[in-house]
Structure formats: structure tokens, C-alpha cells
Design an enzyme around this catalytic site. Sequence first.
Site, PDB file in Angstrom:
ATOM      1  N   HIS A 136      39.947  33.234  33.070  1.00 39.15           N
ATOM      2  CA  HIS A 136      39.830  33.676  34.458  1.00 39.15           C
ATOM      3  C   HIS A 136      40.918  33.050  35.322  1.00 39.15           C
ATOM      4  O   HIS A 136      41.589  33.736  36.095  1.00 39.15           O
ATOM      5  CB  HIS A 136      38.462  33.300  35.031  1.00 39.15           C
ATOM      6  N   HIS A 141      44.399  34.399  38.366  1.00 40.60           N
ATOM      7  CA  HIS A 141      45.002  33.780  39.546  1.00 40.60           C
ATOM      8  C   HIS A 141      46.514  33.579  39.466  1.00 40.60           C
ATOM      9  O   HIS A 141      47.217  33.739  40.466  1.00 40.60           O
ATOM     10  CB  HIS A 141      44.363  32.405  39.784  1.00 40.60           C
ATOM     11  N   GLU A 182      39.685  35.965  45.389  1.00 38.31           N
ATOM     12  CA  GLU A 182      38.827  36.292  44.248  1.00 38.31           C
ATOM     13  C   GLU A 182      38.509  37.783  44.138  1.00 38.31           C
ATOM     14  O   GLU A 182      38.515  38.343  43.044  1.00 38.31           O
ATOM     15  CB  GLU A 182      37.516  35.501  44.307  1.00 38.31           C
ATOM     16  N   SER A 201      40.066  39.773  36.222  1.00 34.17           N
ATOM     17  CA  SER A 201      39.659  39.174  34.951  1.00 34.17           C
ATOM     18  C   SER A 201      38.335  39.725  34.448  1.00 34.17           C
ATOM     19  O   SER A 201      37.812  39.257  33.440  1.00 34.17           O
ATOM     20  CB  SER A 201      39.558  37.644  35.095  1.00 34.17           C
TER      21      SER A 201
END
Length: 271
Positions: A136, A141, A182, A201
Site C-alpha cells: 500500500h 503513495h 488516500e 492500491s
Amino acid sequence: MAVEPVVYGASDRPPRGDYSRAGADYTCAQDYDAYTPADHDTYRRLYERQSALLPGLAADEFIRMLPSLGAVDRIPRFDEVNERLYKATKWELVGVPGLIPEVPFFTLLANRKFPVTDWIRKPEEFDYIVEPDIFHDLFGHVPLLFNPVFADYVQRYGAGGLKADSLDACELLSRLYWYTIEFGLIRQPEGLRAYGAGILSSSGELRYSVTSPEPKRVPLSLERVMRSRYKIDTFQSTYFVIDSFEQLFEMTAPDFTPVYERVKQLEEIPA
């Protein structure tokens, strides 16, 4: 110096990761030799599945920057990614054992250090995991940290978080992180695309967030996003949409103090 493990909310799940390895700032070295062949295979399969889903759903800039992660058939080494990342935007990755408290998290971001969980999910968690793992954090990110404007936004967010802590406003600011970094969507000439790591993700939420008629999609505004609660265990019911990463950066330029004061007087918007 021992640090305390961190868990989500009222969760009774035992914390993941070995916090005894962490320093006072919650960072730790990536123990690369500890990864098993099964760990590397899990990363490879996750990367293969998720990258195949990106066209038409992920932001163009994310797709363009994804190869900057390097290795796709094994878990990347942080130091190898850092050689490229620092040259691009002066950011670097640091290992952490799992979730970390707000102030250490904000401090790292404000200093252009992005915390990456150094363990990977088990095969039985392939489709869903509650806590962020290395897949993730890296896949979701890091590619956009190669974009100078987005990278500057994340640093400015970290600096703002340190100030929010002194104003008892961390919960309000955390909602901005949740709904942008996010779970953010961006409007491109070809249509909506995802840029948030939690979406990028996730095999299920990527298509849902962009194409499903069920969720609300709202233009991003500071007061609306800070009033909006969020879900951590299901797809989001609301997504906030930006027009550009420049918009995000400019939005964080003003002093948020009066915004916090206004929002604290308003009712929260349910998740």
C-alpha cells in the site's frame, strides 16, 4: 528507547510490526533479509494485478511515475528508490514498523521523509488488509512523490499537521489527508481518475470510486472535507474531486486557524 505500538481507533487487533526495532521517531531500518520468497511473490502478484487495472482509472501522472519504483518482481529496497526520489523531489523513504502517532508522522512529512511500513501482508490477506503494509505505502503513495507539486503538498500538509496539533485540530486535518492523499479523485480531460493511495492500491475500490453510480463525488472544499467523517473498513460513500495538483498545493497556503474555528461550530457530516 521503546515506542508504543499504534492501532486504529478502538481496534482490539494486536498491532502488526515489531515496534522494538523503532527509534524515538518511530523509524527503523528496512530488514530486507527478513523477506521470504513468499513475501516477494506476494508483492509481485499484487503489483501485477494492480498495475493492470490502472489504465482509464488512475491519474495519468501516477501511471507515468509508477516505473520510478523500480523492481516489480520483488519488494523494492528503500535505498534504491531513494536514489531516484531524492534527485527528483528531495524526498526520501524511511521504514516504520506500522502505524505511527500523529506528531511523529507530521514531523517526518514536514521534513520530506515518507514513512513506509516495512512488512507485507500474508497471502490470505491478498485482497484486503486493514492496516497499511509495504505494498500500500510503496505502490499507492510513492509514485506521486516524484511529482514536484504533489510532493510539496505532502510536505506542507505535514507542517500544517504540527500546527493543528497545537490547535486541537488534528482530527479535522486528518480528514483532508484521508480524502485527498488516500482517497482523492482528479478530473482530467478524459474524465475522473483516482490519485489517492487507498484507491490505487485496492483492486475493488479503484473501479468503484471512478465508475460506480453509488458514491457521491463532490468538488473539494476545505470546510466540507473537514466536516466529513470517513470509513476505514468499507468503500467510501463520498469522494472529493480536484482539478489539478496545483489546486491542492494552493489550498494549503492560507492559515487554517480560522477554518478550524468555523468548522468546530458546524455539525459533522456522516461518513
